[in-house]
Design a protein around this motif. Structure first.
Motif, PDB file in Angstrom:
ATOM      1  N   GLN A  75      25.807  34.841  52.361  1.00 19.40           N
ATOM      2  CA  GLN A  75      26.705  35.567  51.463  1.00 19.40           C
ATOM      3  C   GLN A  75      27.313  36.785  52.145  1.00 19.40           C
ATOM      4  O   GLN A  75      28.482  37.119  51.916  1.00 19.40           O
ATOM      5  CB  GLN A  75      25.955  35.956  50.199  1.00 19.40           C
ATOM      6  CG  GLN A  75      25.645  34.764  49.298  1.00 19.40           C
ATOM      7  CD  GLN A  75      24.707  35.093  48.163  1.00 19.40           C
ATOM      8  OE1 GLN A  75      24.274  36.240  47.996  1.00 19.40           O
ATOM      9  NE2 GLN A  75      24.358  34.081  47.368  1.00 19.40           N
ATOM     10  N   ALA A  76      26.520  37.444  52.996  1.00 21.96           N
ATOM     11  CA  ALA A  76      27.068  38.582  53.739  1.00 21.96           C
ATOM     12  C   ALA A  76      28.182  38.123  54.673  1.00 21.96           C
ATOM     13  O   ALA A  76      29.248  38.752  54.748  1.00 21.96           O
ATOM     14  CB  ALA A  76      25.960  39.274  54.528  1.00 21.96           C
ATOM     15  N   VAL A  77      27.944  37.009  55.391  1.00 24.39           N
ATOM     16  CA  VAL A  77      28.965  36.501  56.305  1.00 24.39           C
ATOM     17  C   VAL A  77      30.192  36.027  55.519  1.00 24.39           C
ATOM     18  O   VAL A  77      31.327  36.299  55.913  1.00 24.39           O
ATOM     19  CB  VAL A  77      28.393  35.384  57.199  1.00 24.39           C
ATOM     20  CG1 VAL A  77      29.482  34.809  58.110  1.00 24.39           C
ATOM     21  CG2 VAL A  77      27.239  35.918  58.044  1.00 24.39           C
ATOM     22  N   MET A  78      29.963  35.357  54.411  1.00 23.35           N
ATOM     23  CA  MET A  78      31.098  34.913  53.595  1.00 23.35           C
ATOM     24  C   MET A  78      31.948  36.091  53.124  1.00 23.35           C
ATOM     25  O   MET A  78      33.159  35.960  52.938  1.00 23.35           O
ATOM     26  CB  MET A  78      30.606  34.103  52.399  1.00 23.35           C
ATOM     27  CG  MET A  78      30.139  32.711  52.750  1.00 23.35           C
ATOM     28  SD  MET A  78      29.849  31.673  51.282  1.00 23.35           S
ATOM     29  CE  MET A  78      28.360  32.436  50.632  1.00 23.35           C
ATOM     30  N   SER A  79      31.334  37.253  52.963  1.00 22.29           N
ATOM     31  CA  SER A  79      32.067  38.440  52.513  1.00 22.29           C
ATOM     32  C   SER A  79      32.844  39.110  53.643  1.00 22.29           C
ATOM     33  O   SER A  79      33.652  40.008  53.395  1.00 22.29           O
ATOM     34  CB  SER A  79      31.105  39.451  51.887  1.00 22.29           C
ATOM     35  OG  SER A  79      30.351  40.140  52.874  1.00 22.29           O
ATOM     36  N   GLY A  80      32.573  38.697  54.901  1.00 20.27           N
ATOM     37  CA  GLY A  80      33.303  39.249  56.029  1.00 20.27           C
ATOM     38  C   GLY A  80      32.457  39.770  57.164  1.00 20.27           C
ATOM     39  O   GLY A  80      32.977  40.083  58.240  1.00 20.27           O
ATOM     40  N   VAL A  81      31.149  39.894  56.971  1.00 18.38           N
ATOM     41  CA  VAL A  81      30.259  40.368  58.034  1.00 18.38           C
ATOM     42  C   VAL A  81      30.206  39.337  59.163  1.00 18.38           C
ATOM     43  O   VAL A  81      30.084  38.142  58.908  1.00 18.38           O
ATOM     44  CB  VAL A  81      28.834  40.611  57.483  1.00 18.38           C
ATOM     45  CG1 VAL A  81      27.901  41.091  58.597  1.00 18.38           C
ATOM     46  CG2 VAL A  81      28.868  41.623  56.345  1.00 18.38           C
ATOM     47  N   GLY A  82      30.309  39.786  60.409  1.00 19.70           N
ATOM     48  CA  GLY A  82      30.262  38.869  61.540  1.00 19.70           C
ATOM     49  C   GLY A  82      28.848  38.425  61.851  1.00 19.70           C
ATOM     50  O   GLY A  82      27.869  39.128  61.564  1.00 19.70           O
ATOM     51  N   LEU A  83      28.716  37.246  62.448  1.00 17.02           N
ATOM     52  CA  LEU A  83      27.429  36.699  62.870  1.00 17.02           C
ATOM     53  C   LEU A  83      27.593  36.205  64.306  1.00 17.02           C
ATOM     54  O   LEU A  83      28.420  35.332  64.568  1.00 17.02           O
ATOM     55  CB  LEU A  83      27.012  35.549  61.963  1.00 17.02           C
ATOM     56  CG  LEU A  83      25.639  34.929  62.236  1.00 17.02           C
ATOM     57  CD1 LEU A  83      24.524  35.880  61.812  1.00 17.02           C
ATOM     58  CD2 LEU A  83      25.484  33.595  61.502  1.00 17.02           C
ATOM     59  N   ALA A  84      26.804  36.771  65.232  1.00 17.95           N
ATOM     60  CA  ALA A  84      26.962  36.408  66.640  1.00 17.95           C
ATOM     61  C   ALA A  84      25.620  36.392  67.336  1.00 17.95           C
ATOM     62  O   ALA A  84      24.785  37.283  67.124  1.00 17.95           O
ATOM     63  CB  ALA A  84      27.895  37.397  67.343  1.00 17.95           C
ATOM     64  N   GLY A  85      25.404  35.386  68.187  1.00 17.45           N
ATOM     65  CA  GLY A  85      24.145  35.314  68.903  1.00 17.45           C
ATOM     66  C   GLY A  85      24.217  34.338  70.058  1.00 17.45           C
ATOM     67  O   GLY A  85      25.278  33.795  70.376  1.00 17.45           O
ATOM     68  N   CYS A  86      23.052  34.098  70.672  1.00 19.22           N
ATOM     69  CA  CYS A  86      23.029  33.248  71.855  1.00 19.22           C
ATOM     70  C   CYS A  86      21.785  32.380  71.906  1.00 19.22           C
ATOM     71  O   CYS A  86      20.782  32.647  71.231  1.00 19.22           O
ATOM     72  CB  CYS A  86      23.118  34.099  73.126  1.00 19.22           C
ATOM     73  SG  CYS A  86      21.585  34.922  73.612  1.00 19.22           S
ATOM     74  N   HIS A  87      21.876  31.326  72.692  1.00 19.73           N
ATOM     75  CA  HIS A  87      20.782  30.450  73.093  1.00 19.73           C
ATOM     76  C   HIS A  87      19.931  30.029  71.890  1.00 19.73           C
ATOM     77  O   HIS A  87      20.452  29.805  70.790  1.00 19.73           O
ATOM     78  CB  HIS A  87      19.963  31.155  74.173  1.00 19.73           C
ATOM     79  CG  HIS A  87      19.152  30.217  75.021  1.00 19.73           C
ATOM     80  ND1 HIS A  87      19.716  29.268  75.829  1.00 19.73           N
ATOM     81  CD2 HIS A  87      17.798  30.099  75.182  1.00 19.73           C
ATOM     82  CE1 HIS A  87      18.762  28.605  76.468  1.00 19.73           C
ATOM     83  NE2 HIS A  87      17.576  29.081  76.080  1.00 19.73           N
ATOM     84  N   GLY A  88      18.623  29.946  72.080  1.00 19.74           N
ATOM     85  CA  GLY A  88      17.745  29.539  70.989  1.00 19.74           C
ATOM     86  C   GLY A  88      17.565  30.604  69.932  1.00 19.74           C
ATOM     87  O   GLY A  88      17.048  30.323  68.850  1.00 19.74           O
ATOM     88  N   GLY A  89      18.002  31.831  70.239  1.00 21.36           N
ATOM     89  CA  GLY A  89      17.879  32.913  69.275  1.00 21.36           C
ATOM     90  C   GLY A  89      18.788  32.773  68.074  1.00 21.36           C
ATOM     91  O   GLY A  89      18.595  33.466  67.069  1.00 21.36           O
ATOM     92  N   MET A  90      19.772  31.861  68.170  1.00 17.09           N
ATOM     93  CA  MET A  90      20.655  31.629  67.014  1.00 17.09           C
ATOM     94  C   MET A  90      20.725  30.149  66.653  1.00 17.09           C
ATOM     95  O   MET A  90      20.715  29.820  65.470  1.00 17.09           O
ATOM     96  CB  MET A  90      22.047  32.176  67.273  1.00 17.09           C
ATOM     97  CG  MET A  90      23.002  32.009  66.095  1.00 17.09           C
ATOM     98  SD  MET A  90      24.389  33.149  66.185  1.00 17.09           S
ATOM     99  CE  MET A  90      25.688  32.153  65.489  1.00 17.09           C
TER     100      MET A  90
END
Length: 241
Positions: A75-90
């Motif tokens: 819901q936070a991302v749907m509201s506009g908050v970005g989500l970014a990560g790498c490798h197995g951590g995401m």
């Protein structure tokens, strides 16, 4: 006002999550972000607080997560908050949670040859300028084979097979390494590189992550202050229904 980022690290120690979280924190602070770092999934319990960030950076390999926490992040991302990560951590975070996989755009399934495989990362010319100016580069690490959402925009790839295995009897494939996607009003960014902190610390990988972080965080600003063209688009959507 400075932008705000949340880094949540943990899970399998083999991915050196604390060290990588420190690298991410340094990247973001160099870009004048106010950074909060947490070592607990319970940080995701406060859905309203999550919406106050410009960027969420998960780095948690395997384990389990409460359904409510995934809903809060979504819901936070749907509201506009970005989500970014790498490798197995995401994209190897919560193997039993298909909602997480749907949001992030892919899921790890194999790394033929394990750690120590030398392979090429090929920057892809696409409609996104995010990695413009970057050159192809070699890396010695795990080469991630992923199941990938066809909706993503692929920004870099790697060619399989490099190491022989049961997959080698198929034709050669270009596996996505870096991609973006949208989730509601939010932007999602993923980079499959980053098995250990020394890989993330390479200047090519650091630069990829820096650009991804900034691109994702910019989406929050646009969601909070949509352009007049965007407002016209959404206000007219009901006319054709």
């Amino acid at each position: 006002m400075s932008q705000k980022a949340l880094i949540v690290w943990g899970g399998w120690d083999g991915h050196e999550p604390e060290q990588i979280a420190g690298i991410f924190k340094n990247i973001l602070e160099e870009e004048n972000f106010e950074v909060e770092v947490s070592h607990s999934l319970d940080t995701y319990a406060d859905g309203e607080k999550l919406k106050t960030f410009d960027l969420i950076v998960p780095h948690w390999t395997m384990g389990k997560i409460e359904n409510e926490y995934v809903r809060n992040i979504s819901q936070a991302v749907m509201s506009g908050v970005g989500l970014a990560g790498c490798h197995g951590g995401m994209c190897d975070s919560f193997r039993n949670d298909v909602d997480w996989q749907f949001m992030t755009g892919g899921n790890w399934v194999a790394h033929p040859g394990n750690d120590g495989v030398e392979y090429m990362v090929n920057i892809k010319h696409s409609s996104s300028p995010l990695l413009s100016g970057m050159e192809d580069f070699k890396v010695v690490s795990e080469q991630y084979y992923l199941h990938v959402d066809p909706a993503v925009e692929v920004l870099a790839t790697t060619r399989f097979p490099v190491v022989e295995g049961p997959h080698s009897t198929n034709k050669a494939v270009d596996m996505p390494v870096v991609w973006t996607k949208r989730w509601g009003e939010g932007r999602v960014f993923y980079n499959s590189l980053g098995h250990h902190a020394d890989i993330v610390a390479r200047h090519e990988v650091t630069e990829i992550m820096r650009r991804g972080f900034l691109w994702c965080a910019e989406g929050k600003k646009l969601a909070d202050h949509p352009s007049s063209d965007t407002l016209k688009f959404y206000s007219g959507m009901g006319d054709s229904q």
